[in-house]
Design a protein around this motif. Structure first.
Motif, PDB file in Angstrom:
ATOM      1  N   TRP A 158      46.732  -4.798  21.552  1.00  0.00           N
ATOM      2  CA  TRP A 158      46.513  -3.520  20.906  1.00  0.00           C
ATOM      3  C   TRP A 158      45.246  -3.442  20.054  1.00  0.00           C
ATOM      4  N   VAL A 159      44.606  -4.552  19.725  1.00  0.00           N
ATOM      5  CA  VAL A 159      43.453  -4.512  18.825  1.00  0.00           C
ATOM      6  C   VAL A 159      42.325  -3.662  19.406  1.00  0.00           C
ATOM      7  N   LEU A 160      41.947  -3.908  20.646  1.00  0.00           N
ATOM      8  CA  LEU A 160      40.857  -3.119  21.242  1.00  0.00           C
ATOM      9  C   LEU A 160      41.234  -1.648  21.336  1.00  0.00           C
ATOM     10  N   ARG A 161      42.478  -1.380  21.633  1.00  0.00           N
ATOM     11  CA  ARG A 161      42.919   0.023  21.730  1.00  0.00           C
ATOM     12  C   ARG A 161      42.810   0.719  20.377  1.00  0.00           C
ATOM     13  N   ALA A 191      29.438  -2.226  22.291  1.00  0.00           N
ATOM     14  CA  ALA A 191      29.998  -3.308  23.117  1.00  0.00           C
ATOM     15  C   ALA A 191      31.211  -2.812  23.894  1.00  0.00           C
ATOM     16  N   LEU A 192      32.045  -1.995  23.256  1.00  0.00           N
ATOM     17  CA  LEU A 192      33.231  -1.474  23.941  1.00  0.00           C
ATOM     18  C   LEU A 192      32.845  -0.480  25.033  1.00  0.00           C
ATOM     19  N   ASP A 252      33.772  -0.820  28.863  1.00  0.00           N
ATOM     20  CA  ASP A 252      34.402   0.275  29.597  1.00  0.00           C
ATOM     21  C   ASP A 252      33.629   0.579  30.874  1.00  0.00           C
ATOM     22  N   SER A 253      32.311   0.619  30.775  1.00  0.00           N
ATOM     23  CA  SER A 253      31.475   0.867  31.950  1.00  0.00           C
ATOM     24  C   SER A 253      31.661  -0.240  32.991  1.00  0.00           C
ATOM     25  N   TRP A 254      31.642  -1.477  32.530  1.00  0.00           N
ATOM     26  CA  TRP A 254      31.843  -2.608  33.431  1.00  0.00           C
ATOM     27  C   TRP A 254      33.208  -2.530  34.096  1.00  0.00           C
TER      28      TRP A 254
END
Length: 94
Positions: free
Chosen positions: A11-14, A74-75, A79-81
């Motif tokens: 959940w951290v990235l979210r 960075a996020l 997301d693009s990658w």
């Protein structure tokens, strides 16, 4: 490694992603994060506050610190990658 350890927790990235456009209250973040349990959200927010990535503002809403905002580019790259990766994986399965 410490950054990867923190960011890889569930959940951290979210949470960071949901705060990228501005502050949110606890319940709003919980709703945006598919109604994760309040205990889990509280734990993750405590970890992010301790790491200097999230803080509570004057309105007692949660927001990214300047350091937390630096994760945004960075996020977006990740997301693009991931979209490129999903497209490639989808082509391989076809």
């Amino acid at each position: 490694m410490a950054a990867l350890n923190l960011l890889s927790r569930r959940w951290v990235l979210r949470i960071i992603w949901e705060l990228r456009d501005g502050s949110c209250g606890f319940r709003e973040i919980q709703k945006k994060c598919d109604r994760m349990s309040p205990d889990t959200l509280s734990t993750r927010l405590s970890e992010l506050k301790e790491a200097g990535i999230v803080f509570s503002n004057e309105e007692n809403a949660l927001a990214l610190t300047p350091l937390g905002k630096k994760l945004g580019p960075a996020l977006l790259e990740l997301d693009s990658w991931s979209q490129d990766w999903a497209e490639i994986i989808g082509q391989e399965k076809a």
